[in-house]
Design a protein around this motif. Structure first.
Motif, PDB file in Angstrom:
ATOM      1  N   VAL A 182       0.961  -1.075  -0.441  1.00  0.00           N
ATOM      2  CA  VAL A 182      -0.173  -0.075   0.051  1.00  0.00           C
ATOM      3  C   VAL A 182       0.892   1.394  -0.088  1.00  0.00           C
ATOM      4  N   LYS A 183       0.728   1.716  -1.139  1.00  0.00           N
ATOM      5  CA  LYS A 183       1.201   3.724  -1.210  1.00  0.00           C
ATOM      6  C   LYS A 183       0.528   4.550  -0.559  1.00  0.00           C
ATOM      7  N   THR A 184       0.852   5.462   0.573  1.00  0.00           N
ATOM      8  CA  THR A 184       0.264   6.311   1.187  1.00  0.00           C
ATOM      9  C   THR A 184       0.695   7.661   0.951  1.00  0.00           C
ATOM     10  N   ASP A 185       0.305   8.250   0.931  1.00  0.00           N
ATOM     11  CA  ASP A 185       0.373   9.821  -0.161  1.00  0.00           C
ATOM     12  C   ASP A 185       0.705  10.289   1.643  1.00  0.00           C
ATOM     13  N   LEU A 186       2.074  11.445   2.179  1.00  0.00           N
ATOM     14  CA  LEU A 186       2.506  11.598   3.105  1.00  0.00           C
ATOM     15  C   LEU A 186       2.807  13.376   3.547  1.00  0.00           C
ATOM     16  N   GLY A 187       1.569  13.419   2.164  1.00  0.00           N
ATOM     17  CA  GLY A 187       1.514  14.667   2.474  1.00  0.00           C
ATOM     18  C   GLY A 187       2.277  15.919   2.517  1.00  0.00           C
ATOM     19  N   THR A 188       2.052  17.363   2.683  1.00  0.00           N
ATOM     20  CA  THR A 188       3.322  18.152   2.969  1.00  0.00           C
ATOM     21  C   THR A 188       3.667  18.364   4.233  1.00  0.00           C
ATOM     22  N   VAL A 189       4.439  19.051   4.702  1.00  0.00           N
ATOM     23  CA  VAL A 189       4.175  20.877   5.728  1.00  0.00           C
ATOM     24  C   VAL A 189       3.051  21.256   5.971  1.00  0.00           C
ATOM     25  N   GLY A 190       2.520  21.893   6.491  1.00  0.00           N
ATOM     26  CA  GLY A 190       1.193  23.044   6.783  1.00  0.00           C
ATOM     27  C   GLY A 190       0.903  23.329   4.944  1.00  0.00           C
ATOM     28  N   ASN A 191       0.962  24.311   4.798  1.00  0.00           N
ATOM     29  CA  ASN A 191      -0.122  24.359   3.487  1.00  0.00           C
ATOM     30  C   ASN A 191       0.630  24.108   2.104  1.00  0.00           C
ATOM     31  N   ASP A 192       2.205  23.747   1.829  1.00  0.00           N
ATOM     32  CA  ASP A 192       3.137  22.940   1.262  1.00  0.00           C
ATOM     33  C   ASP A 192       2.496  22.779   0.636  1.00  0.00           C
ATOM     34  N   LEU A 193       3.009  23.055  -1.232  1.00  0.00           N
ATOM     35  CA  LEU A 193       1.889  22.392  -2.116  1.00  0.00           C
ATOM     36  C   LEU A 193       2.806  20.984  -2.456  1.00  0.00           C
ATOM     37  N   CYS A 194       4.446  20.809  -2.179  1.00  0.00           N
ATOM     38  CA  CYS A 194       4.987  19.290  -2.647  1.00  0.00           C
ATOM     39  C   CYS A 194       6.056  18.734  -1.822  1.00  0.00           C
ATOM     40  N   SER A 195       6.101  17.893  -1.998  1.00  0.00           N
ATOM     41  CA  SER A 195       7.020  17.168  -0.829  1.00  0.00           C
ATOM     42  C   SER A 195       8.315  15.873  -1.229  1.00  0.00           C
ATOM     43  N   ARG A 196       8.863  15.130  -0.605  1.00  0.00           N
ATOM     44  CA  ARG A 196       9.654  13.844  -1.185  1.00  0.00           C
ATOM     45  C   ARG A 196      10.064  13.864   0.330  1.00  0.00           C
ATOM     46  N   ALA A 197      10.299  12.404   0.495  1.00  0.00           N
ATOM     47  CA  ALA A 197      10.470  11.681   1.445  1.00  0.00           C
ATOM     48  C   ALA A 197      12.516  10.249   0.721  1.00  0.00           C
ATOM     49  N   PHE A 198      13.363  11.038   0.867  1.00  0.00           N
ATOM     50  CA  PHE A 198      14.171  10.285   1.140  1.00  0.00           C
ATOM     51  C   PHE A 198      15.139   9.384   2.238  1.00  0.00           C
ATOM     52  N   SER A 199      14.646   9.327   3.273  1.00  0.00           N
ATOM     53  CA  SER A 199      15.294   8.170   3.693  1.00  0.00           C
ATOM     54  C   SER A 199      14.013   7.692   5.099  1.00  0.00           C
ATOM     55  N   ILE A 200      13.931   5.855   5.391  1.00  0.00           N
ATOM     56  CA  ILE A 200      12.921   5.120   6.818  1.00  0.00           C
ATOM     57  C   ILE A 200      14.163   5.065   7.142  1.00  0.00           C
ATOM     58  N   ASN A 201      13.336   4.786   8.891  1.00  0.00           N
ATOM     59  CA  ASN A 201      14.337   4.322   9.509  1.00  0.00           C
ATOM     60  C   ASN A 201      13.425   3.062   9.502  1.00  0.00           C
ATOM     61  N   LEU A 202      14.078   1.588  10.412  1.00  0.00           N
ATOM     62  CA  LEU A 202      13.480   0.698  11.095  1.00  0.00           C
ATOM     63  C   LEU A 202      11.767   0.945  12.254  1.00  0.00           C
ATOM     64  N   TYR A 203      11.814   2.179  12.493  1.00  0.00           N
ATOM     65  CA  TYR A 203      10.928   2.262  13.064  1.00  0.00           C
ATOM     66  C   TYR A 203      10.002   2.905  12.234  1.00  0.00           C
ATOM     67  N   GLY A 204       9.565   3.082  10.973  1.00  0.00           N
ATOM     68  CA  GLY A 204       8.743   4.114   9.630  1.00  0.00           C
ATOM     69  C   GLY A 204       8.675   5.579   9.901  1.00  0.00           C
ATOM     70  N   HIS A 205      10.114   6.008  10.734  1.00  0.00           N
ATOM     71  CA  HIS A 205      10.299   7.033  10.436  1.00  0.00           C
ATOM     72  C   HIS A 205      11.095   7.791   9.090  1.00  0.00           C
ATOM     73  N   LEU A 206      10.178   8.937   8.713  1.00  0.00           N
ATOM     74  CA  LEU A 206      10.715   9.303   7.252  1.00  0.00           C
ATOM     75  C   LEU A 206      11.401  10.652   7.289  1.00  0.00           C
ATOM     76  N   VAL A 207      12.146  11.140   6.648  1.00  0.00           N
ATOM     77  CA  VAL A 207      12.543  12.162   6.111  1.00  0.00           C
ATOM     78  C   VAL A 207      12.620  12.252   4.946  1.00  0.00           C
ATOM     79  N   GLY A 208      12.908  14.374   4.952  1.00  0.00           N
ATOM     80  CA  GLY A 208      12.601  14.330   3.944  1.00  0.00           C
ATOM     81  C   GLY A 208      12.683  16.227   3.195  1.00  0.00           C
ATOM     82  N   GLU A 209      12.473  16.724   2.439  1.00  0.00           N
ATOM     83  CA  GLU A 209      11.872  18.161   2.252  1.00  0.00           C
ATOM     84  C   GLU A 209      10.371  18.392   1.926  1.00  0.00           C
ATOM     85  N   SER A 210      10.172  19.491   2.109  1.00  0.00           N
ATOM     86  CA  SER A 210       8.585  20.243   2.148  1.00  0.00           C
ATOM     87  C   SER A 210       9.018  22.079   1.642  1.00  0.00           C
ATOM     88  N   ALA A 211       8.285  21.808   0.210  1.00  0.00           N
ATOM     89  CA  ALA A 211       8.559  23.418  -0.068  1.00  0.00           C
ATOM     90  C   ALA A 211       6.640  23.650  -0.618  1.00  0.00           C
TER      91      ALA A 211
END
Length: 282
Positions: A172-201
């Motif tokens: 299942v692919k889940t849309d993670l959305g963005t930070v606040g009212n940002d328009l775009c986002s990308r996730a670059f890394s995920i750890n074993l606990y399912g926490h992801l990091v990336g950027e929002s713009a």
């Protein structure tokens, strides 16, 4: 960051080869049939991931020979194929030999994120748009990446099109959305606990991004989680380990670019540190 590499030196007067260095020796891993190959991933079992030309004839659509991702295991280079196009590359390789990346579709007019496992390449699709990429896969088989949405401005291309970060878990692919009212986002890394990091713009394709963390379905601006006295503006978070330590790019008030490392704060720290994520979750 994910390698995002291509063999874009074509044509060159010398060949470029993937190699494995071990036990004081550097071994040429060969190619998939073309002149050039590059290795950029290795896991704890000694499997190597990379990309290679499969021939020496430039394609009309890309101007370079067909480039496929490969997995080198037990002394053999396996051609992982593509999703129908003539261009693909791997972004990450986990402990079990699962590979994720990006591949062109037939006609080379769009590209999708892929998962390769057990001898088969799977199209992870998009959110209705033309492009997407899978950047990371953890040892639980969970994938971080981004994909285009169906509503996009006329003439957009690449990262200027509206795209959102995604988490792929158990099919299942889940849309993670963005930070606040940002328009775009990308996730670059995920750890074993399912926490992801990336950027929002707020503007797709802009360099004016803010580092983001996705945890338990909530998107956080990492700039709101560091001391307000900091001189850093965190722009992109590239990696998160299983201790929730985060590495990425930032800019100083002088405009100088720098790297950052965030170490989680213990709410019981005698220095009075308060973990804003834990406080928010309460």
């Amino acid at each position: 960051m994910g390698p995002c590499t291509t063999l874009d030196w074509f044509p060159v007067t010398t060949q470029i080869r993937a190699f494995l260095w071990q036990d004081g020796r550097k071994d040429d891993l060969g190619t998939l049939g073309g002149d050039d190959a590059s290795a950029n991933l290795i896991n704890d079992l000694g499997m190597v991931g990379g990309e290679s030309y499969t021939n020496t004839t430039p394609n009309p659509s890309t101007g370079v020979p067909t480039q496929n991702p490969f997995l080198w295991v037990d002394g053999k280079m396996l051609d992982l194929g593509t999703l129908g196009g003539t261009y693909g590359y791997p972004n990450w390789l986990n402990f079990w030999g699962q590979v994720v990346g990006r591949s062109n579709l037939a006609g080379d007019q769009s590209f999708h994120p892929f998962l390769w496992e057990a001898g088969a390449m799977h199209d992870l699709g998009t959110f209705g748009g033309a492009t997407g990429s899978a950047w990371w896969i953890n040892d639980a088989g969970e994938i971080a990446g981004y994909a285009d949405l169906p509503t996009n401005p006329t003439g957009c291309s690449g990262l200027t099109c509206v795209h959102h970060a995604f988490l792929w878990r158990r099919g299942v692919k889940t849309d993670l959305g963005t930070v606040g009212n940002d328009l775009c986002s990308r996730a670059f890394s995920i750890n074993l606990y399912g926490h992801l990091v990336g950027e929002s713009a707020s503007v797709c394709g802009s360099n004016n991004t803010r580092a983001a963390l996705w945890r338990d379905g909530v998107a956080y601006d990492l700039n709101a989680l560091i001391p307000p006295s900091s001189d850093l503006t965190l722009q992109t978070a590239w990696d998160i380990n299983d201790r929730d330590e985060i590495a990425g790019d930032a800019v100083l008030s002088t405009g100088e670019e720098t790297a950052f490392l965030l170490i989680p704060c213990d709410g019981d720290d005698p220095g009075g540190c308060t973990n804003p994520i834990e406080s928010t979750a309460m």
